[in-house]
Write an enzyme that holds these catalytic residues in place. Structure first.
Site, mmCIF file in Angstrom:
data_model
loop_
_atom_site.group_PDB
_atom_site.id
_atom_site.type_symbol
_atom_site.label_atom_id
_atom_site.label_comp_id
_atom_site.label_asym_id
_atom_site.label_seq_id
_atom_site.Cartn_x
_atom_site.Cartn_y
_atom_site.Cartn_z
ATOM 1 N N ARG A 67 0.830 -1.208 0.000
ATOM 2 C CA ARG A 67 0.000 0.000 0.000
ATOM 3 C C ARG A 67 0.865 1.259 0.000
ATOM 4 N NH1 ARG A 67 -3.558 -0.313 4.987
ATOM 5 N NH2 ARG A 67 -4.761 1.349 4.075
ATOM 6 N N HIS A 115 -6.755 8.742 11.382
ATOM 7 C CA HIS A 115 -6.267 7.358 11.487
ATOM 8 C C HIS A 115 -4.769 7.237 11.233
ATOM 9 C CE1 HIS A 115 -10.617 5.700 10.687
ATOM 10 N NE2 HIS A 115 -10.471 6.254 11.874
ATOM 11 N N CYS A 123 7.938 2.726 16.993
ATOM 12 C CA CYS A 123 8.417 1.477 17.584
ATOM 13 C C CYS A 123 7.310 0.862 18.430
ATOM 14 C CB CYS A 123 9.658 1.755 18.440
ATOM 15 S SG CYS A 123 10.341 0.235 19.143
ATOM 16 N N CYS A 126 9.795 1.168 22.283
ATOM 17 C CA CYS A 126 10.312 2.454 22.777
ATOM 18 C C CYS A 126 9.514 3.605 22.157
ATOM 19 C CB CYS A 126 11.815 2.579 22.514
ATOM 20 S SG CYS A 126 12.250 2.955 20.802
ATOM 21 N N CYS A 143 13.518 -1.384 14.817
ATOM 22 C CA CYS A 143 13.945 -0.124 15.448
ATOM 23 C C CYS A 143 15.406 -0.263 15.893
ATOM 24 C CB CYS A 143 13.044 0.119 16.661
ATOM 25 S SG CYS A 143 13.383 1.624 17.555
ATOM 26 N N GLY A 182 -17.013 10.063 0.261
ATOM 27 C CA GLY A 182 -16.318 8.797 0.031
ATOM 28 C C GLY A 182 -16.058 7.974 1.272
ATOM 29 N N THR A 183 -16.992 8.014 2.204
ATOM 30 C CA THR A 183 -16.844 7.130 3.363
ATOM 31 C C THR A 183 -18.137 6.373 3.601
ATOM 32 O OG1 THR A 183 -16.493 6.978 5.755
ATOM 33 C CG2 THR A 183 -17.245 9.117 4.922
ATOM 34 N N SER A 184 -17.998 5.096 3.974
ATOM 35 C CA SER A 184 -19.180 4.290 4.267
ATOM 36 C C SER A 184 -19.761 4.660 5.631
ATOM 37 C CB SER A 184 -18.792 2.805 4.263
ATOM 38 O OG SER A 184 -17.782 2.574 5.227
HETATM 39 N N1 APR Z 1 -16.291 8.801 -5.000
HETATM 40 C C1 APR Z 1 -16.892 8.883 -3.793
HETATM 41 N N2 APR Z 1 -17.155 7.838 -3.005
HETATM 42 C C2 APR Z 1 -16.801 6.631 -3.443
HETATM 43 C C3 APR Z 1 -16.148 6.437 -4.681
HETATM 44 C C4 APR Z 1 -15.893 7.584 -5.473
HETATM 45 N N3 APR Z 1 -15.295 7.492 -6.657
HETATM 46 N N4 APR Z 1 -15.913 5.112 -4.827
HETATM 47 C C5 APR Z 1 -16.367 4.497 -3.725
HETATM 48 N N5 APR Z 1 -16.916 5.415 -2.889
HETATM 49 C C6 APR Z 1 -17.509 5.195 -1.562
HETATM 50 C C7 APR Z 1 -18.125 3.824 -1.360
HETATM 51 O O1 APR Z 1 -19.479 3.802 -1.818
HETATM 52 C C8 APR Z 1 -18.038 3.674 0.164
HETATM 53 O O2 APR Z 1 -19.192 4.199 0.807
HETATM 54 O O3 APR Z 1 -16.453 5.259 -0.631
HETATM 55 C C9 APR Z 1 -16.836 4.535 0.534
HETATM 56 C C10 APR Z 1 -15.629 3.755 1.009
HETATM 57 O O4 APR Z 1 -15.943 3.111 2.219
HETATM 58 P P1 APR Z 1 -14.896 2.255 3.033
HETATM 59 O O5 APR Z 1 -14.181 1.337 2.114
HETATM 60 O O6 APR Z 1 -15.618 1.648 4.181
HETATM 61 O O7 APR Z 1 -13.804 3.324 3.508
HETATM 62 P P2 APR Z 1 -13.855 4.304 4.759
HETATM 63 O O8 APR Z 1 -15.230 4.748 5.058
HETATM 64 O O9 APR Z 1 -12.821 5.340 4.507
HETATM 65 O O10 APR Z 1 -13.346 3.347 5.918
HETATM 66 C C11 APR Z 1 -13.155 3.877 7.181
HETATM 67 O O11 APR Z 1 -12.188 1.837 7.951
HETATM 68 O O12 APR Z 1 -10.761 0.057 7.631
HETATM 69 C C12 APR Z 1 -10.923 1.256 8.236
HETATM 70 O O13 APR Z 1 -9.214 2.669 8.999
HETATM 71 C C13 APR Z 1 -9.854 2.252 7.813
HETATM 72 O O14 APR Z 1 -10.044 4.629 7.501
HETATM 73 C C14 APR Z 1 -10.651 3.381 7.209
HETATM 74 C C15 APR Z 1 -11.992 3.224 7.883
#
Ligand code: APR
Length: 238
Positions: A67, A115, A123, A126, A143, A182-184
């Site tokens: 990654r 995050h 480490c 330490c 380390c 872009g977050t679930s």
């Molecule tokens: N534009 C906008 N949103 C999008 C796109 C896009 N092109 N493609 C996908 N998505 C949306 C998906 O529909 C989904 O709702 O992005 C979201 C991604 O969700 P996750 O994969 O769950 O990611 P995230 O919400 O960032 O996860 C939160 O979970 O595993 C942990 O620490 C990790 O920070 C992460 C946290």
């Protein structure tokens, strides 16, 4: 876009973005959930845990190393750039769950990494912490004290860096507009930030091709990729 939301945006003194993996999708970085969430048939959710790391530090480091390489070569996309351009017009704070640093590389100046960051290491024993932008010669990296280093990221079951989290809550509680991109919203406590904003009567906007658990609380849900939706926000201010 609805006229009332456009007006709220133009009148806002502070816009807070809450971002997740989806905003970096078009930069070539896989999301965590859904079909992207597998690496060599391992579930990303299971690798990002303290237990997985202590059970098999080499495996977890191989995942992070891959990654890291991907992220170091990735470029910010039009979505990241649009957020940074908005700073010309209004105060913008970015609260990101992403560890890829792409907001900062796009030019955003006020970014809180909830995050952690993939380029940071610490480490396991330490108090050594550092930033490494090159590849490791040995996996897992060690380390100077002889113990194993780990990525300075927040894994499942770990607390967020408390000072950063407190600042994030304060920003969320005081914003006029929050844009969730872009977050679930599946992961706590980051997924409570829109609730703090709502308690302050902020306008809530979501940009996500899919519905989320907070869609019904949004003033506006934009069902398109962030690279398409975010540049349109900048044009509202021009
Ligand atoms: N534009 C906008 N949103 C999008 C796109 C896009 N092109 N493609 C996908 N998505 C949306 C998906 O529909 C989904 O709702 O992005 C979201 C991604 O969700 P996750 O994969 O769950 O990611 P995230 O919400 O960032 O996860 C939160 O979970 O595993 C942990 O620490 C990790 O920070 C992460 C946290």
């Amino acid at each position: 876009m609805f006229e009332s939301v456009t007006k709220k945006l133009r009148d806002a003194r502070k816009i807070v973005f809450v971002t997740g993996a989806g905003i970096s999708h078009e930069s070539g970085i896989p999301t965590f959930r859904g079909k992207d969430g597998l690496w060599r048939n391992y579930d990303a959710m299971k690798l990002a845990t303290v237990n997985a790391f202590y059970d098999n530090p080499k495996l977890v480091w191989e995942w992070y190393n891959e990654r890291r390489k991907n992220i170091l070569y990735a470029e910010p996309n039009l979505g990241h750039k649009a957020i940074s351009e908005l700073e010309k017009y209004v105060k913008v704070i970015v609260l990101t769950q992403n560890i890829d640093g792409l907001h900062q590389r796009a030019g955003s100046t006020e970014v809180l990494e909830l995050h952690g960051s993939i380029v940071k290491i610490k480490c396991t024993v330490c108090d050594f912490k550092s930033e490494i932008l090159t590849e490791f010669t040995q996996i897992p990296p060690l380390c100077k004290c002889g113990n194993v280093l780990r990525p300075d990221v927040v894994w499942f079951g770990e607390s967020l860096p408390q000072e950063i989290w407190q600042q994030a809550v304060t920003h969320a509680s005081k914003c006029d507009v929050m844009i969730v991109v872009g977050t679930s919203l599946a992961v706590s406590p980051a997924n409570t930030l829109p609730i703090y904003a709502k308690q302050n009567n902020a306008t809530l906007i979501e940009i996500n091709p899919e519905e989320t658990i907070m869609s019904s609380d949004m003033n506006l849900s934009i069902r398109s990729p962030s690279v398409v939706a975010l540049p349109k926000f900048v044009s509202i201010f021009k």
